[in-house]
Each structure stands twice: as structure tokens, then as C-alpha cells.
Design an enzyme around this catalytic site. Structure first.
Site, PDB file in Angstrom:
ATOM      1  N   HIS A  93       0.818  -1.215   0.000  1.00 47.35           N
ATOM      2  CA  HIS A  93       0.000   0.000   0.000  1.00 47.35           C
ATOM      3  C   HIS A  93       0.844   1.255   0.000  1.00 47.35           C
ATOM      4  O   HIS A  93       0.633   2.165  -0.770  1.00 47.35           O
ATOM      5  CB  HIS A  93      -0.824   0.075   1.283  1.00 47.35           C
ATOM      6  CG  HIS A  93      -2.015  -0.785   1.251  1.00 47.35           C
ATOM      7  ND1 HIS A  93      -2.875  -0.809   0.191  1.00 47.35           N
ATOM      8  CD2 HIS A  93      -2.513  -1.632   2.155  1.00 47.35           C
ATOM      9  CE1 HIS A  93      -3.837  -1.644   0.449  1.00 47.35           C
ATOM     10  NE2 HIS A  93      -3.642  -2.163   1.638  1.00 47.35           N
TER      11      HIS A  93
ATOM     12  N   GLU B 223       4.220 -14.023 -21.030  1.00 43.57           N
ATOM     13  CA  GLU B 223       4.897 -13.887 -19.731  1.00 43.57           C
ATOM     14  C   GLU B 223       5.430 -15.225 -19.230  1.00 43.57           C
ATOM     15  O   GLU B 223       5.989 -15.308 -18.147  1.00 43.57           O
ATOM     16  CB  GLU B 223       3.981 -13.211 -18.701  1.00 43.57           C
ATOM     17  CG  GLU B 223       2.564 -13.704 -18.676  1.00 43.57           C
ATOM     18  CD  GLU B 223       1.662 -12.865 -17.762  1.00 43.57           C
ATOM     19  OE1 GLU B 223       2.156 -11.991 -17.038  1.00 43.57           O
ATOM     20  OE2 GLU B 223       0.450 -13.124 -17.764  1.00 43.57           O
TER      21      GLU B 223
ATOM     22  N   ASP C 143       6.322 -11.232 -14.804  1.00 43.56           N
ATOM     23  CA  ASP C 143       6.289 -12.693 -14.722  1.00 43.56           C
ATOM     24  C   ASP C 143       7.334 -13.341 -15.614  1.00 43.56           C
ATOM     25  O   ASP C 143       7.929 -14.348 -15.247  1.00 43.56           O
ATOM     26  CB  ASP C 143       4.893 -13.209 -15.112  1.00 43.56           C
ATOM     27  CG  ASP C 143       3.940 -13.118 -13.931  1.00 43.56           C
ATOM     28  OD1 ASP C 143       4.339 -13.521 -12.822  1.00 43.56           O
ATOM     29  OD2 ASP C 143       2.817 -12.623 -14.106  1.00 43.56           O
TER      30      ASP C 143
ATOM     31  N   ARG D 268       9.118 -13.476  -7.703  1.00 50.13           N
ATOM     32  CA  ARG D 268       9.226 -12.021  -7.768  1.00 50.13           C
ATOM     33  C   ARG D 268       8.904 -11.315  -6.456  1.00 50.13           C
ATOM     34  O   ARG D 268       9.154 -10.124  -6.315  1.00 50.13           O
ATOM     35  CB  ARG D 268       8.373 -11.472  -8.917  1.00 50.13           C
ATOM     36  CG  ARG D 268       6.885 -11.601  -8.735  1.00 50.13           C
ATOM     37  CD  ARG D 268       6.140 -11.376 -10.055  1.00 50.13           C
ATOM     38  NE  ARG D 268       5.175 -10.291  -9.945  1.00 50.13           N
ATOM     39  CZ  ARG D 268       4.222 -10.051 -10.832  1.00 50.13           C
ATOM     40  NH1 ARG D 268       4.100 -10.805 -11.903  1.00 50.13           N
ATOM     41  NH2 ARG D 268       3.385  -9.072 -10.674  1.00 50.13           N
TER      42      ARG D 268
ATOM     43  N   CYS E   3       3.945  -4.469 -20.831  1.00 46.55           N
ATOM     44  CA  CYS E   3       3.177  -3.845 -19.749  1.00 46.55           C
ATOM     45  C   CYS E   3       3.711  -4.193 -18.361  1.00 46.55           C
ATOM     46  O   CYS E   3       3.063  -3.918 -17.360  1.00 46.55           O
ATOM     47  CB  CYS E   3       1.699  -4.198 -19.871  1.00 46.55           C
ATOM     48  SG  CYS E   3       1.384  -5.959 -19.772  1.00 46.55           S
TER      49      CYS E   3
HETATM   50  C1  PEP Z   1       3.507  -8.866 -15.775  1.00 44.93           C
HETATM   51  O1  PEP Z   1       3.589 -10.018 -15.370  1.00 44.93           O
HETATM   52  O2  PEP Z   1       4.474  -8.236 -16.241  1.00 44.93           O
HETATM   53  C2  PEP Z   1       2.226  -8.144 -15.718  1.00 44.93           C
HETATM   54  C3  PEP Z   1       2.092  -6.961 -16.266  1.00 44.93           C
HETATM   55  O3  PEP Z   1       1.203  -8.724 -15.067  1.00 44.93           O
HETATM   56  P1  PEP Z   1       1.072  -8.788 -13.466  1.00 44.93           P
HETATM   57  O4  PEP Z   1       2.128  -7.909 -12.882  1.00 44.93           O
HETATM   58  O5  PEP Z   1      -0.311  -8.347 -13.179  1.00 44.93           O
HETATM   59  O6  PEP Z   1       1.286 -10.246 -13.207  1.00 44.93           O
HETATM   60 MG    MG Z   2       1.816 -11.160 -15.070  1.00 42.66          MG
END
Ligand code: PEP
Ligand code: MG
Length: 584
Positions: free
Chosen positions: A201, A444, A468, A478, A515
Site C-alpha cells: 500500500h 509472460e 512474470d 518475484r 506492460c
Molecule cells: C507482468 O507479469 O508483467 C504483468 C504486467 O502482469 P502482473 O504484474 O499483473 O502479473
Molecule cells: Mg503477469
């Protein structure tokens, strides 16, 4: 003598100020038996404490100035919603009745059950949300253990007065969203927490509010004194103590530089992201909740490149229905006013989440288990309403559907079949949708990145989820603090997979975006441009800085440098080549 403490820098910027150490009020929660005759009184006491907690949060909400971004107040709304949810209103009442125990203890049992569910989720964002459960439970428990419940006040800390916080660097073990927002309005300069990661948060809020913050600074309160002058370096994740004039001068200069930079960056709003050699780059935003759409509009992003829909499934026992999905999507579409919205289908973790934690085996390795599209394809009763809602939303604006965590092409076929069925269903119901709704997939999982040409053949667009992709490629959890140092976006294997995916998309003539967090980190912009990336999707607060990096780059030169990098096998030369790409 100057020394530094280190954590994770989660919100850039520098703060110079005196510490304010927050010590959590300790609360002993004991179990005691409640005689049959007064069980109903105990239940009333519990329900009354929920009322008081709701009133407290509503009061905090009222103190937040209307100028505060919607995504911040949404954190408090989440806690208010939790206080109305059956998991908090009914389950503890049942526990008081069946176990004949006190309300504090019933709440503790219920808290342990809920936290267990959150801990089994493989989505790190949702896993972090177990903090919400703890914050709400502590608030109610504090009210219960206080003799005069109405005056229980702030649940976690002896409440410092606003004037004492002004200009301070808050140092705490962890902070609730309510604490963070209130303290920001009381003029604090920076946050340092001992726990939490980049998805906590404090991290999210500090980023949105633009306040320097360092999280995960273990034992910070043992090393730092109260009212001690410190510097918080939110970029490097460092807290400097024992300051001398030379260091202070250096950081004051950096602060000025940063302020100048912010002013310059705000001028880029609405300007196109075109490289020095004339290539237009798409800059999109990632959002988690419908309210975040306002921030996307505020930075004039090209659209939403990733709408994480998991929030809709949180803090509830039933999966959202079609109309609820639709209402959220329509809100975003309306705010985006004609810019594309990429809605990702649920990227949920352990299968227990939807039914509130009742039933289903627990995976010992949830990141590799029934997650994301795997879970959706297994639970069609949960998945179909979302598919219908995304299709229906496409009648109201440019929508794209994105599938997370694809690992085999069979999953694509299954999704396409389901979408075809859903289209027919909507036609039969006489409901409108975009017949050409683009369907894309997230790359991913390394297997999908290696086989990207195959995925590109069947899908309308690809989006690389580096968060990911890095964890699966390098076998690094991660969110595991112990091995964080191995999480390396620049590992040659990661770059080769990104390159392969971008090339596959270009060859197939479909767009490829990225992303993951890398997209919003200016240290990687030039490298990604050199790898051929033309669409970036990131947290809206980082967008203008990436735009500036794009405008200063020459894709032709970078492509050449990256080609050389990818051919380099000598580790030292590889590091040198990386450095020169980042700097030139
Ligand atoms: C990613 O894995 O890079 C991603 C954008 O999705 P999330 O972080 O929601 O797993
Ligand atoms: Mg992801």
C-alpha cells in the site's frame, strides 16, 4: 559519520527532514469463554464495534481533500466495503455462537482464515492485499479492547498531532492506507517502512502521491533515532543518517533538479511521443480499478494497455456477475472517451479465492499452478460472465481483450472457441458488441515467448508481461525478499525472449506492447526501443518521464547497438554494451 540504511526505493524523489518514529500500540488478544446467557450481548458488542469502525473510516474519508486522486480514497472504500462484507459481519458472529468465545478472539480466528487464503494467491498484488484484512481487523479489535470504544481512535499508533508531523519523515513498521493518506495531508515529507515491497500500500500510494518512499528497510526503527535528521533517497532506496554539510548540499541540489524536472515533464502532457528519427511510440497506462482511469486521462495517455480486473474479485465470497463486470468496464470506457481500453481477463491465483476460501486443494507452488487463464478455463461459471461483459463493453468504445499467462496454443484455441460461443449467445439475446473486438495474449511464460510466432499467428496483439517473464525465466519468485537480488530484467535470456516476441509480432503484422514494470522505468526505455518495442504500458505517474526518454532517443542507432548487444557472448563486453545503450 554518515551511514546509510537500505530498502527498496518505491517512489522516486528526495526528502530531507527529521524522523518521526511510529511505534505500534501493542494489543493483547486473549481468548475467554462466554456463558450462554450473554452470547447475544457479546454479538451486540461485536456489531457495535463494526459500526464504530465504519464511522471512523467515514470520518477519515471526509478529511481527505476532494482534490485527492480517486484511486487513493478507493483504499479506504475497500476497507469500508470489507466492514460490510459477510466475512466480517456474519462469520465472526457464527464463531461467537459456535465456539462461545469473545468477539476479539472470533475476529482473530476469522482473520487467520482469510490471511491463509490471501497467502495462497500467486498474484503478488492480491497476496499483498492480506494487509487490508489485517488493517481492518486491528481497527475493530482495538475498538473492542478499549474501555470506551467510541474513543478508540487510530487503531495502530498513538496518534501524533498534525503539527508534529509536518515536514517529518515517517518511519514505521508498516502503514495502513488510511494512515498514509492522512499523514500525507498533514505534510509529511517521506515514508520509510520496515516491511512491504514494491506492491505494498505504502508503495502504491506514495507513487500516486509523488512522495519519496523506501519500503522493506528492515530494523529501520532500531537504527534511527526519533527526531533525527535524515535524507530519504527514493530512487536508490537509501536512508542517509549522520549528515554533514557536503551531503546536505548535494541532496538539496538534487531536490532542486528534481523539482525543475517535474515542471519540465508536465509540459510534455499532450505532446506526441516521437523519437529523434521520427518514430511514433504508443504510451499506455496500467490500471487496477475503474477509478484509476482519471489518472490515465490526466497524463493524456494513448489509452489503457492493461486493466487488471482482479480487484473486482476481492473481498467477497461470490465471483462478480456480468452486470458488475460491465459497470466497471463502462466507467473506464467513458472516462477514456474514445481511447482504447485493454481489459485483461482475471489473473487470479489459487482457486479458493472466488468461493471465499472454502474448498479446493492448496497448491504447493501457486505461481506454477492453477492461475490466470488456466483457472478461468477450469471455472467457466466464473469466466463466462467476464467474457460476456467484455464483449458487451466493446459496443461502447474501443475495447481489446487480453489473456494472461498463456503457455500453450491450445489455451488460445479454447479461448477463441469460448468467445465465438459468447458472441452467438449475445446475438441470441439481441445484445450489441464489436464483431471485430481484438483478442490478444500476454507473453509472460518463457514457453510462449519462445513460441511467440505461433501465438502471433492466432492472436490480434501481444503484450509482454516482464514481471512474470523474468520470474519464470530466471526461476526467481518475484516477491521473495531472499532472492530479490537475482531478479534481473537485463539478463540476456530475458532480453532475447523480449526480442523474439517483438520480432514475431512485427513479422505477423500485429502490435506488441510491454506492460511489466520495465515499461515504466526510464533506465530501460532506450534498450526496449532498440529491441523494437513501439508500445509501452505503465503506471500513469511514470508516463511523462518515459515520453521524454522516447523523445531523446534515436531508434535507428539504438537498434544497431542492441543487435550488437544480443550477439555479444563475453560477459564484460555485454555489460559495457548495456551501459552504452543506457547512456547514449
Ligand atoms: C507482468 O507479469 O508483467 C504483468 C504486467 O502482469 P502482473 O504484474 O499483473 O502479473
Ligand atoms: Mg503477469
Amino acid at each position: 559519520m554518515t551511514f546509510s540504511l537500505h530498502g527498496i526505493g518505491v517512489s522516486r524523489g528526495y526528502a530531507i527532514g527529521r524522523t518521526y518514529l511510529l511505534q505500534r500500540n501493542q494489543m493483547e488478544i486473549a481468548e475467554y469463554a462466554i456463558p450462554d446467557a450473554i452470547i447475544e450481548d457479546e454479538i451486540r458488542r461485536f456489531l457495535n464495534s463494526l459500526d464504530i469502525a465504519r464511522k471512523q473510516l467515514q470520518e477519515i474519508r471526509q478529511q481527505i481533500p476532494p482534490t485527492t486522486p480517486g484511486d487513493l480514497t478507493a483504499f479506504i472504500d475497500t476497507h469500508l466495503l470489507m466492514l460490510q462484507d459477510v466475512t466480517f459481519t456474519e462469520a465472526p458472529v457464527q464463531l461467537i455462537r459456535t465456539r462461545k468465545c469473545n468477539a476479539e478472539w472470533a475476529l482473530k480466528i476469522q482473520r487467520d482464515l482469510l490471511v491463509q487464503v490471501f497467502e495462497q494467491m500467486d498474484d503478488p498484488y492480491l497476496r499483498t492485499r492480506k494487509d487490508d484484512v489485517d488493517h481492518v481487523v486491528r481497527r475493530v479489535q482495538r475498538i473492542l479492547v478499549t474501555e470506551d470504544p467510541a474513543s478508540a481512535g487510530n487503531p495502530d499508533y498513538a496518534e501524533p498531532s498534525a503539527s508534529r508531523l509536518e515536514g517529518r519523515v515517517i518511519v514505521a513498521d508498516d502503514l495502513t492506507p488510511a494512515d498514509t493518506i492522512l499523514m500525507q495531508h498533514q505534510g509529511v515529507q517521506a515514508f520509510v517502512t520496515e516491511y512491504g515491497g514494491p506492491l505494498s500500500h505504502t508503495a502504491i500510494l506514495a507513487r500516486s502521491l509523488g512522495i519519496p518512499a523506501v519500503v522493506g528497510a528492515r530494523n529501520a526503527r532500531a537504527w534511527l533515532g526519533h527526531d533525527e535528521p535524515v535524507i530519504v533517497d527514493g530512487r536508490q532506496g537509501a536512508i542517509l543518517v549522520g549528515l554533514d554539510e557536503r551531503i546536505l548540499r548535494y541532496y538539496r541540489h538534487k531536490q532542486q533538479q528534481e523539482r525543475r524536472e517535474q515542471r519540465e515533464l508536465s509540459k510534455l502532457k499532450g505532446k506526441p511521443a516521437i523519437t529523434r528519427d521520427g518514430m511514433t511510440i504508443g504510451l499506455y497506462a496500467n490500471i487496477e480499478q475503474p477509478e484509476d482511469a482519471t489518472a490515465v486521462r490526466d497524463v493524456a495517455a494513448d489509452g489503457v494497455g492493461l486493466y487488471r480486473t482482479e480487484f473486482l474479485f476481492m473481498n467477497r465470497t461470490e465471483a462478480p456477475d456480468e452486470e458488475e463486470h460491465l459497470a466497471s468496464y463502462l466507467h473506464v470506457i467513458k472516462v477514456l472517451d474514445g481511447s482504447p481500453v485493454t481489459i485483461r481477463t482475471a489473473d487470479l491465483g489459487a482457486d479458493k479465492q472466488v468461493d471465499g476460501g472454502r474448498g479446493g486443494p492448496v497448491s504447493t507452488n501457486p505461481a506454477l499452478g492453477l492461475r490466470a487463464i488456466r483457472m478461468c478455463l477450469k471455472d467457466l461459471a466464473m469466466f463466462r460472465p467476464q467474457l460476456r461483459a467484455i464483449l458487451r463493453a466493446s459496443a461502447f468504445g474501443p475495447v481489446r481483450m487480453m489473456i494472461p499467462m498463456l503457455s500453450t496454443i491450445q489455451e488460445v484455441f479454447q479461448v477463441l472457441r469460448l468467445v465465438a460461443e459468447t458472441r452467438q449467445e449475445l446475438r441470441d439475446r439481441g445484445l450489441a458488441f464489436d464483431e471485430k473486438l481484438p483478442i490478444g495474449g500476454m507473453i509472460e511464460v518463457p514457453a510462449a515467448a519462445v513460441c511467440a510466432p505461433q501465438f502471433a499467428h492466432y492472436l490480434d496483439f501481444l503484450s509482454i508481461g516482464t514481471n512474470d517473464l523474468i520470474q519464470y525465466t530466471l526461476a526467481i519468485d518475484r516477491v521473495d525478499d531472499e532472492i530479490n537480488y537475482l531478479y534481473d530484467p537485463l539478463h540476456p535470456a530475458v532480453l532475447m525472449l523480449i526480442h523474439n516476441t517483438i520480432r514475431a509480432g512485427h513479422k505477423a503484422g500485429i502490435p506488441v506492447s510491454l506492460c511489466g514494470e520495465m515499461a515504466g522505468d526510464p533506465r530501460y526505455t532506450r534498450l526496449l526501443l532498440g529491441l523494437g518495442l513501439t508500445e509501452f504500458s505503465m503506471h500513469p505517474t511514470g508516463l511523462l518521464e518515459i515520453k521524454r526518454a522516447v523523445q531523446n532517443s534515436h531508434v535507428g542507432e539504438l537498434s544497431e547497438a542492441v543487435r550488437h548487444l544480443l550477439r555479444t557472448t563475453d560477459a564484460e563486453k555485454y555489460a559495457e554494451a548495456l551501459k552504452s545503450i543506457a547512456q547514449n
